[in-house]
Write a protein that holds these residues in place. Structure first.
Motif, short mmCIF file in Angstrom:
data_model
loop_
_atom_site.label_atom_id
_atom_site.label_comp_id
_atom_site.label_asym_id
_atom_site.label_seq_id
_atom_site.Cartn_x
_atom_site.Cartn_y
_atom_site.Cartn_z
N ASN A 175 0.83 -1.42 -0.15
CA ASN A 175 -0.02 -0.06 -0.04
C ASN A 175 0.96 1.22 -0.06
O ASN A 175 1.69 1.27 0.75
CB ASN A 175 -1.07 -0.07 1.21
CG ASN A 175 -2.20 -0.90 1.11
OD1 ASN A 175 -2.50 -1.03 -0.05
ND2 ASN A 175 -2.26 -1.51 2.10
N GLU A 176 0.74 2.19 -0.94
CA GLU A 176 1.40 3.28 -1.08
C GLU A 176 0.47 4.54 -1.29
O GLU A 176 -0.67 4.32 -1.80
CB GLU A 176 2.42 3.25 -2.12
CG GLU A 176 3.43 2.47 -1.91
CD GLU A 176 4.43 2.62 -2.86
OE1 GLU A 176 4.63 3.83 -3.71
OE2 GLU A 176 5.34 1.58 -3.26
N ALA A 177 0.82 5.85 -0.85
CA ALA A 177 -0.06 6.94 -1.00
C ALA A 177 0.24 7.59 -2.16
O ALA A 177 1.52 7.60 -2.68
CB ALA A 177 0.10 7.77 0.22
N GLY A 178 -0.69 8.25 -2.97
CA GLY A 178 -0.49 8.82 -4.23
C GLY A 178 -1.71 9.21 -4.74
O GLY A 178 -2.77 8.89 -4.41
N SER A 179 -1.30 10.14 -5.91
CA SER A 179 -2.54 10.44 -6.67
C SER A 179 -2.43 10.07 -8.35
O SER A 179 -1.30 10.30 -8.58
CB SER A 179 -3.09 11.65 -6.39
OG SER A 179 -2.28 12.44 -6.83
N LEU A 180 -3.46 9.75 -8.95
CA LEU A 180 -3.11 9.69 -10.31
C LEU A 180 -4.25 10.50 -11.21
O LEU A 180 -5.08 11.13 -10.63
CB LEU A 180 -3.63 8.25 -10.73
CG LEU A 180 -2.73 7.17 -10.11
CD1 LEU A 180 -3.33 5.84 -10.51
CD2 LEU A 180 -1.49 7.12 -10.96
N PHE A 181 -4.08 10.52 -12.53
CA PHE A 181 -4.96 11.41 -13.24
C PHE A 181 -5.43 12.79 -12.83
O PHE A 181 -6.16 13.21 -12.85
CB PHE A 181 -6.14 10.59 -13.48
CG PHE A 181 -6.07 9.12 -13.85
CD1 PHE A 181 -5.28 8.78 -15.15
CD2 PHE A 181 -6.62 8.06 -13.12
CE1 PHE A 181 -5.26 7.43 -15.51
CE2 PHE A 181 -6.48 6.81 -13.35
CZ PHE A 181 -5.85 6.62 -14.50
N GLY A 182 -4.33 13.40 -12.62
CA GLY A 182 -4.52 14.90 -12.27
C GLY A 182 -5.27 15.21 -10.90
O GLY A 182 -5.89 16.02 -10.82
N THR A 228 -7.16 9.45 -5.74
CA THR A 228 -6.01 9.35 -4.77
C THR A 228 -6.31 8.11 -3.85
O THR A 228 -7.34 7.55 -3.69
CB THR A 228 -6.12 10.59 -3.72
OG1 THR A 228 -7.69 10.44 -3.23
CG2 THR A 228 -6.02 11.92 -4.56
N THR A 229 -5.19 7.95 -3.35
CA THR A 229 -5.33 6.65 -2.35
C THR A 229 -4.22 6.82 -1.37
O THR A 229 -3.29 7.79 -1.25
CB THR A 229 -5.11 5.34 -3.00
OG1 THR A 229 -5.28 4.25 -2.27
CG2 THR A 229 -3.72 5.36 -3.47
N ASN A 230 -4.64 6.11 -0.14
CA ASN A 230 -3.73 6.56 1.17
C ASN A 230 -4.03 5.00 2.02
O ASN A 230 -4.66 4.32 1.64
CB ASN A 230 -3.65 7.66 1.80
CG ASN A 230 -4.94 7.89 2.41
OD1 ASN A 230 -5.71 6.90 2.65
ND2 ASN A 230 -5.30 9.11 2.39
N ALA A 231 -3.09 4.99 3.02
CA ALA A 231 -3.18 3.76 3.78
C ALA A 231 -4.65 3.72 4.29
O ALA A 231 -5.31 2.70 4.48
CB ALA A 231 -2.48 3.75 5.07
N LEU A 232 -5.20 4.63 4.63
CA LEU A 232 -6.54 4.43 5.34
C LEU A 232 -7.54 4.25 4.24
O LEU A 232 -8.56 3.44 4.60
CB LEU A 232 -6.86 6.08 5.88
CG LEU A 232 -8.58 5.95 6.30
CD1 LEU A 232 -8.40 5.31 7.72
CD2 LEU A 232 -9.01 7.67 6.85
N MET A 233 -7.61 4.62 3.05
CA MET A 233 -8.51 4.23 2.08
C MET A 233 -8.25 2.92 1.77
O MET A 233 -9.39 1.92 1.69
CB MET A 233 -8.26 4.99 0.73
CG MET A 233 -8.77 6.68 0.80
SD MET A 233 -8.21 7.63 -0.19
CE MET A 233 -9.10 9.13 -0.06
N ALA A 234 -6.92 2.34 1.89
CA ALA A 234 -6.60 0.90 1.62
C ALA A 234 -7.49 0.15 2.43
O ALA A 234 -7.82 -1.10 2.40
CB ALA A 234 -5.12 0.70 1.40
N PHE A 235 -7.27 0.59 3.87
CA PHE A 235 -8.04 -0.13 4.83
C PHE A 235 -9.54 -0.32 4.74
O PHE A 235 -9.91 -1.10 5.01
CB PHE A 235 -7.61 0.42 6.32
CG PHE A 235 -8.12 -0.26 7.47
CD1 PHE A 235 -7.58 -1.64 7.69
CD2 PHE A 235 -9.22 0.07 8.19
CE1 PHE A 235 -8.15 -2.40 8.82
CE2 PHE A 235 -9.73 -0.63 9.33
CZ PHE A 235 -8.96 -1.85 9.68
N GLN A 236 -10.09 0.92 4.40
CA GLN A 236 -11.42 1.20 4.20
C GLN A 236 -11.90 -0.10 2.93
O GLN A 236 -12.70 -0.79 3.03
CB GLN A 236 -12.05 2.51 3.76
CG GLN A 236 -11.88 3.41 4.75
CD GLN A 236 -12.03 4.81 4.57
OE1 GLN A 236 -11.96 5.14 3.27
NE2 GLN A 236 -12.27 5.65 5.30
#
Lengths: 467, 104
Positions: free
Chosen positions: A55-62, A66-74
């Motif tokens: 799991n890594e945090a970052g954003s795509l497509f301008g 977006t994703t981060n650890a909390l979103m991955a857990f959700q």
């Protein structure tokens, strides 16, 4: 660039891969339902485990994704819920003629929810929301020859189409007022002007439709009763959970500057939701309608946590949804097994269930105790953290009403438990033979209900993620 | 001849929106209710285009959004029509008054 894409969107890619695999299996092979079900269960378990890796945090497509650890857990919580559904309703799924289609629709909806949790702009959010609701409406019609099922799915598609119209009107007003649809640029441009407040009300009404907050809850009980139980449980747990997560993002990150505006709104709606959900649950005779109103009341408690606008708000809501997944799926699983084997769905039919089926009686009792919030089970800790988070704003009237509602809810949860354990019945439901994977699903749910509350590092882990 | 301004377009789109809502609440035929929802979605499109043209001509977000809305409306209508056809098979009617088994 490609590496970023593969790593950041890995959960979405895995789900898409499973959907396509099912499509090819459906079209190209003659696999039996039994083998296919085990394959799908294995894939969903693998998907759940893969949610914790890389799991890594970052954003795509301008910034649209977006994703981060909390979103991955959700996302992992939602994956776990789907895996449990595939275990708990194995009997129903095996008998269904169109099992691959059922999983394709369910996973498409799950894909939509993943994109929704990760969305970074209103366009992405809207598309993902539609992807997560349209397949569910088709799933609600899965008992094709039953009248109730088609009625339920008609109610679902019309109300969700109408609510997306309202959502879009709100989005268009927001666009007019601020000139942007990006979640990162928007907070700086929000100043609480009347147009923005009107737009926010429209947007929140659409959220309330999906989350079935009173007074937008009228479709909930009808759809839950008419749809197949597997679909009702998907709607009440996975769908509700994902909307609660995105509501957190929308209210805290995007509409954070307008906190003074939405705090009162959330408070009033939360009180109305708890009171109406509880009062209607008191008089239900059908177990599915009963669970529908009980889940409306639970949404009221989720709103108590959301109203706090703090880190405790985020962590308590995520923690509660995790517990709610276990407890509500266990209750739906028991109702599903009984309805599948005997066709009985009334609470009166459950009288004397303990004499013939002690195992599922204990699972049902655990689930209902957890939903009611009685101490040794995890539900107590979930409610405790939600109410503590809500109390941090200092509105004691609000917290008192919430606590009183907890007591009212005990009455109807214990009514079912009394019917199962204490009431005598001449002809109780006969001994039920369960599919082994249903039993496994119930054991996982029961273990989750007990352990998530007792193991304190679960909550610490979620708090760390929400920082 | 007066050039139409932002307010004219917003007036039309708001009128369309409320006509759609009114139709959704009062009509009893499922296909007509679906058409009312489409009216609501089209009023949104008009809103997006108007805001894009008059207020934010340099940001094309509104235009793109309306294209996506059209696509989603088509998808939604397809699923809804399929569900209505199935409802007709079981109830022999597409009047909402006849679908009344689930209530309270």
């Amino acid at each position: 660039m490609l590496n970023d894409f593969l790593i950041l969107m890995k959960s979405e890619l895995v789900i898409s891969f499973i959907i396509f695999l099912l499509l090819f299996i459906k079209v190209g092979t003659e696999m039996t339902n039994d083998r296919l079900l085990s394959l799908v269960q294995f894939l969903l378990l693998a998907n759940f485990i893969a949610g914790f890796l890389f799991n890594e945090a970052g954003s795509l497509f301008g910034g649209a994704f977006t994703t981060n650890a909390l979103m991955a857990f959700q996302k992992s919580i939602l994956s776990l819920g789907v895996y449990l559904i595939s275990l708990l309703f194995a009997d129903w799924l095996k008998k269904s003629e169109h099992m691959p289609e059922f999983f394709m629709l369910m996973l498409s909806a799950l894909l939509g929810m993943f994109f929704m949790i990760s969305s970074g702009s209103l366009l992405m959010f809207f598309l993902a929301l539609e992807l997560s609701t349209i397949p569910v409406a088709a799933m609600a019609n899965f008992d094709l020859e039953k009248k109730l099922s088609s009625e339920a799915s008609m109610k679902m598609i019309l109300s969700s189409a109408f609510s997306s119209g309202i959502l879009l009107f709100g989005i268009s007003l927001i666009y007019g007022a601020t000139g942007t649809i990006s979640f990162t640029e928007m907070p700086a441009l929000l100043d609480g002007s009347p147009l923005q407040i009107l737009a926010f009300v429209f947007l929140f009404a659409a959220f309330a439709f999906k989350l079935s907050i009173v007074p937008f809850h009228l479709w909930t009980a009808d759809v839950y009763e008419g749809a197949p139980i597997a679909v009702s449980s998907f709607l009440s747990v996975i769908s509700k959970g994902s909307i609660a997560f995105i509501l957190l993002t929308a209210l805290y990150k995007v509409f954070g500057p307008m906190h003074a505006v939405w705090y009162n709104m959330v408070m009033i709606l939360s009180i109305a939701t708890m009171v109406v959900g509880n009062l209607f649950a008191l008089r239900q005779q059908n177990i599915k309608r009963f669970l529908a109103y009980s889940s409306i009341a639970q949404v009221g408690f989720i709103l108590v946590g959301i109203s706090s606008n703090s880190i405790e708000g985020i962590s308590s809501v995520v923690y509660f949804v995790l517990i709610y997944t276990f407890s509500n799926l266990a209750a739906f699983g028991v109702a599903g097994v009984i309805s599948q084997q005997t066709g009985k769905e009334r609470i009166d039919d459950y009288k004397g269930l303990y004499q013939t089926n002690p195992f599922i009686s204990w699972i049902l009792a655990l689930a209902l105790f957890s939903l009611a919030g009685i101490p040794p089970t995890a539900g107590f800790f979930g409610k405790l953290f939600l109410i503590t988070a809500g109390a941090s704003r200092g509105s004691y009237f609000f917290i008192t009403v919430a606590a009183l509602n907890l007591i009212v809810s005990l009455f109807y949860y214990l009514r079912v438990i009394r019917a199962v354990f204490m009431d005598k019945n001449e002809q109780p439901i006969e001994k039920i033979n369960m599919h082994p994977s249903t039993k496994l699903g119930m054991i996982i749910c029961g273990a989750g209900i007990v352990l998530v509350g007792l193991l304190s590092w679960v909550y610490d882990y979620i708090v760390n993620l929400s920082m | 001849m007066m050039e139409p301004g932002l307010y004219h377009l917003l007036f039309i789109s708001a009128a369309l929106f409320f006509i759609g809502v009114f139709g959704f609440f009062t009509r009893r035929n499922l296909v007509t209710m679906l058409m009312s929802v489409e009216l609501v979605l089209n009023s949104v499109n008009l809103n997006f285009i108007a805001f894009n043209k008059y207020l934010w001509p340099n940001k094309l977000d509104g235009l793109f959004f309306s294209i996506f809305v059209i696509a989603i409306a088509a998808a939604e209508a397809a699923v809804a029509i399929a569900i209505i056809i199935n409802l007709y098979r079981s109830h022999h009617s597409i009047d909402v008054e006849n679908t009344e088994e689930l209530k309270f």
